[in-house]
Design an enzyme around this catalytic site. Structure first.
Site, PDB file in Angstrom:
ATOM      1  N   GLU A 166       0.824  -1.219   0.000  1.00  0.00           N
ATOM      2  CA  GLU A 166       0.000   0.000   0.000  1.00  0.00           C
ATOM      3  C   GLU A 166       0.859   1.272   0.000  1.00  0.00           C
ATOM      4  O   GLU A 166       0.627   2.207   0.764  1.00  0.00           O
ATOM      5  CB  GLU A 166      -0.938   0.012   1.196  1.00  0.00           C
ATOM      6  CG  GLU A 166      -1.945  -1.126   1.204  1.00  0.00           C
ATOM      7  CD  GLU A 166      -2.977  -0.987   2.312  1.00  0.00           C
ATOM      8  OE1 GLU A 166      -2.848  -0.059   3.132  1.00  0.00           O
ATOM      9  OE2 GLU A 166      -3.916  -1.799   2.342  1.00  0.00           O
ATOM     10  N   GLU A 285      -5.598  -8.278   1.182  1.00  0.00           N
ATOM     11  CA  GLU A 285      -6.462  -7.915   2.307  1.00  0.00           C
ATOM     12  C   GLU A 285      -7.858  -7.692   1.747  1.00  0.00           C
ATOM     13  O   GLU A 285      -8.028  -6.985   0.751  1.00  0.00           O
ATOM     14  CB  GLU A 285      -6.002  -6.635   3.003  1.00  0.00           C
ATOM     15  CG  GLU A 285      -4.736  -6.724   3.805  1.00  0.00           C
ATOM     16  CD  GLU A 285      -4.403  -5.395   4.480  1.00  0.00           C
ATOM     17  OE1 GLU A 285      -5.284  -4.494   4.496  1.00  0.00           O
ATOM     18  OE2 GLU A 285      -3.274  -5.248   4.980  1.00  0.00           O
TER      19      GLU A 285
END
Length: 359
Positions: A166, A285
């Protein structure tokens, strides 16, 4: 873990989020679905290859007790007990250059007799800038050398390794910032090549994106890619929101989320399958943020995953992010309601998610 930035984002529009037909060299259109990629049902005997890509089916995993002190063995045992099955992937997180990993606990999780698992380990260096690491920052290189030695001596099993997941919201496209998209790509390359050069040949790399539309549609986004030779898998983190607005929708919306301000963006799944068709995809995720104002959304979403997964043959692994409510009231526990738990358990029993990883 993906956090919705404070900037206002328009609710996702209503258009279809299904995978787009992709043009091939022969002029035909298809979904880049290879014969062995059918997600409708998986025959018995699905295993993993040298790059941990399933021979059929989809790897099923979890980051248990995320953002809590109980994360690890206890959280994993609790999650497997309530969901009624072993997880093929255990997701853990590491920062900095002090602790070697996998830790003893993570090695025990991976090698539990009769319940072996694949590790997915995230690492954020947090020592200096991406540019400095790419140039060979001494402290970081020393850590990577010690890490390679640790792997050679203590853990030769193949595992997933994500370098600074991320990273999009930390990109600073200013000359000399040390955090440009190209700096990230160079840092990723350096880390992977250094580990490999020191004998860490069991590392299976994952490039993990946020899949957040305001980032993925920026002109610099494509410059973050480190190169096919150092990227084994491409992952992305994405969540469903129970209340109407940003991120509210079905599984197809989750994978191909769009914004009214970016009408040309085809969605992350469509984009990555067209740009990197040979790379297996991982939802590194995922989860549903529970809301008491719309408690039925979680169970409904889990049902939709089972109904729609066959439309996305590029997905080879799904790793749930399990966390209780935090300061942002984000709660992704699969047992938030009895119906949600029943549907999640049913989802985990589908043939497509039965991939053997040994033991």
């Amino acid at each position: 873990m993906f956090r919705l930035p404070t900037a206002t984002v328009e609710p996702s529009p209503k258009p279809t989020y299904r995978p787009l037909p992709l043009a091939t060299d022969d002029g035909t259109d298809h979904l880049l679905r290879h014969p062995e990629e059918s997600q409708t049902r998986s025959p018995r005997g699905c295993t993993v290859g040298s790059r941990l890509v399933p021979t059929c089916g989809i790897l099923w995993g979890v980051a248990p007790g995320a953002r809590t002190e109980s994360r690890g063995v206890r959280a994993l045992a609790d999650f497997e007990r309530k969901t009624g099955r072993r997880q093929a992937i255990f997701h853990g997180y590491h920062r900095g250059i002090r602790q070697m990993f996998p830790t003893e606990q993570e090695i025990a999780i991976a090698r539990e007799p009769g319940r072996k698992r694949i590790l997915l380990l995230n690492w954020k260096p947090e020592t200096t800038t991406w540019a400095a690491i790419a140039r060979g920052d001494r402290r970081t290189d020393d850590f990577l050398d010690r890490m390679a030695a640790h792997l050679r001596e203590n853990f030769r099993d193949r595992f997933f390794f994500a370098v600074h997941h991320e990273a999009e919201d930390q990109v600073r496209e200013r000359p000399g910032s040390g955090y440009t998209a190209r700096d990230y790509a160079a840092m990723f390359r350096h880390v992977v090549k250094r580990l490999r050069a020191k004998g860490a040949t069991n590392v299976v790399t994952v490039l993990v994106h946020m899949a957040y539309v305001p980032h993925t549609t920026r002109s610099w986004f494509r410059h973050m890619y480190p190169g096919d030779d150092v990227v084994d898998w491409i992952g992305f983190d994405t969540y469903s929101y129970s209340e109407p607005g940003y991120g509210h929708g079905d599984f197809a919306e989750l994978l191909n989320r769009r914004s009214a301000s970016k009408p040309g963006w085809p969605g992350f799944y469509n984009w990555v399958r067209k740009r990197h068709p040979s790379k297996p995809l991982m939802i590194a995720e995922w989860g549903v943020w529970f809301s008491k104002r719309n408690p039925d959304h979680m169970a409904e979403f889990y049902r939709e995953v089972g109904e729609q997964i066959e439309d996305f043959p590029g997905i080879k692994a799904m790793v749930h992010f399990e966390t209780p409510a935090n300061h942002k009231r984000q709660d992704s526990r699969v047992d938030s309601t009895p119906d949600a738990l029943r549907e999640y358990r049913r989802l985990g029993r589908l043939p497509v998610f039965q991939v053997s990883v040994g033991g």
